[in-house]
Write a protein that holds these residues in place. Structure first.
Motif, mmCIF file in Angstrom:
data_model
loop_
_atom_site.group_PDB
_atom_site.id
_atom_site.type_symbol
_atom_site.label_atom_id
_atom_site.label_comp_id
_atom_site.label_asym_id
_atom_site.label_seq_id
_atom_site.Cartn_x
_atom_site.Cartn_y
_atom_site.Cartn_z
ATOM 1 N N PHE A 1 0.835 -1.196 0.000
ATOM 2 C CA PHE A 1 0.000 0.000 0.000
ATOM 3 C C PHE A 1 0.870 1.245 0.000
ATOM 4 O O PHE A 1 0.658 2.177 -0.786
ATOM 5 N N LEU A 2 1.882 1.266 0.862
ATOM 6 C CA LEU A 2 2.776 2.427 0.935
ATOM 7 C C LEU A 2 3.606 2.581 -0.336
ATOM 8 O O LEU A 2 3.852 3.710 -0.784
ATOM 9 N N ILE A 3 4.035 1.472 -0.923
ATOM 10 C CA ILE A 3 4.819 1.540 -2.162
ATOM 11 C C ILE A 3 3.996 2.177 -3.280
ATOM 12 O O ILE A 3 4.472 3.074 -3.988
ATOM 13 N N TYR A 4 2.746 1.719 -3.457
ATOM 14 C CA TYR A 4 1.911 2.289 -4.516
ATOM 15 C C TYR A 4 1.592 3.756 -4.250
ATOM 16 O O TYR A 4 1.551 4.573 -5.175
ATOM 17 N N LEU A 5 1.366 4.105 -2.990
ATOM 18 C CA LEU A 5 1.065 5.492 -2.652
ATOM 19 C C LEU A 5 2.256 6.398 -2.950
ATOM 20 O O LEU A 5 2.108 7.441 -3.606
ATOM 21 N N LEU B 1 2.677 9.391 -5.869
ATOM 22 C CA LEU B 1 3.068 10.760 -5.545
ATOM 23 C C LEU B 1 4.355 11.159 -6.247
ATOM 24 O O LEU B 1 4.503 12.302 -6.689
ATOM 25 N N MET B 2 5.293 10.209 -6.359
ATOM 26 C CA MET B 2 6.545 10.509 -7.056
ATOM 27 C C MET B 2 6.295 10.799 -8.529
ATOM 28 O O MET B 2 6.879 11.741 -9.087
ATOM 29 N N ILE B 3 5.466 10.021 -9.159
ATOM 30 C CA ILE B 3 5.189 10.236 -10.580
ATOM 31 C C ILE B 3 4.508 11.584 -10.785
ATOM 32 O O ILE B 3 4.792 12.294 -11.752
ATOM 33 N N MET B 4 3.645 11.956 -9.858
ATOM 34 C CA MET B 4 2.926 13.219 -10.020
ATOM 35 C C MET B 4 3.800 14.447 -9.761
ATOM 36 O O MET B 4 3.736 15.418 -10.518
ATOM 37 N N LEU C 1 -4.235 7.414 -10.589
ATOM 38 C CA LEU C 1 -4.648 6.016 -10.715
ATOM 39 C C LEU C 1 -3.917 5.134 -9.703
ATOM 40 O O LEU C 1 -4.531 4.283 -9.045
ATOM 41 N N LEU C 2 -2.620 5.344 -9.533
ATOM 42 C CA LEU C 2 -1.860 4.569 -8.549
ATOM 43 C C LEU C 2 -2.309 4.875 -7.120
ATOM 44 O O LEU C 2 -2.399 3.968 -6.284
ATOM 45 N N ILE C 3 -2.618 6.120 -6.834
ATOM 46 C CA ILE C 3 -3.076 6.484 -5.492
ATOM 47 C C ILE C 3 -4.446 5.879 -5.205
ATOM 48 O O ILE C 3 -4.688 5.367 -4.107
ATOM 49 N N VAL C 4 -5.336 5.903 -6.187
ATOM 50 C CA VAL C 4 -6.655 5.281 -6.012
ATOM 51 C C VAL C 4 -6.506 3.776 -5.814
ATOM 52 O O VAL C 4 -7.166 3.188 -4.950
ATOM 53 N N ARG D 1 -6.526 -1.051 -2.234
ATOM 54 C CA ARG D 1 -5.782 -2.113 -1.536
ATOM 55 C C ARG D 1 -5.878 -1.944 -0.029
ATOM 56 O O ARG D 1 -6.030 -2.908 0.709
ATOM 57 N N PHE D 2 -5.777 -0.691 0.434
ATOM 58 C CA PHE D 2 -5.857 -0.433 1.872
ATOM 59 C C PHE D 2 -7.236 -0.785 2.417
ATOM 60 O O PHE D 2 -7.350 -1.400 3.483
#
Length: 76
Positions: free
Chosen positions: A27-31, A35-38, A58-61, A66-67
């Motif tokens: 969950f933290l990796i995708y979040l 944020l890094m990509i944005m 999309l990755l944050i959603v 997942r969370f």
């Protein structure tokens, strides 16, 4: 509610606790990746900023989904 979550964690077996920690880690990796990509301009992505923000959102959603699945999983 938070006390109920901690009580549920203590009832889990070692394997279930490991999978819970692994789920939180991903969950933290995708979040963070979203944020890094944005917001991190030094990444070597040469795509339109609109698509960067869309992919980041999309990755944050997805990390939120997942969370929620991780929190709502009731294995008794």
């Amino acid at each position: 509610m938070l006390k109920n979550i901690f009580d549920n964690i203590q009832k889990k077996s070692l394997k279930e606790r490991f999978l819970l920690v692994l789920g939180i880690l991903f969950f933290l990796i995708y979040l963070v990746l979203g944020l890094m990509i944005m917001f991190w301009d030094k990444l070597q992505f040469s795509i339109n900023p609109i698509y960067r923000y869309a992919f980041g959102i999309l990755l944050i959603v997805y990390s939120g989904i997942r969370f929620l699945r991780l929190i709502n999983s009731k294995t008794d």
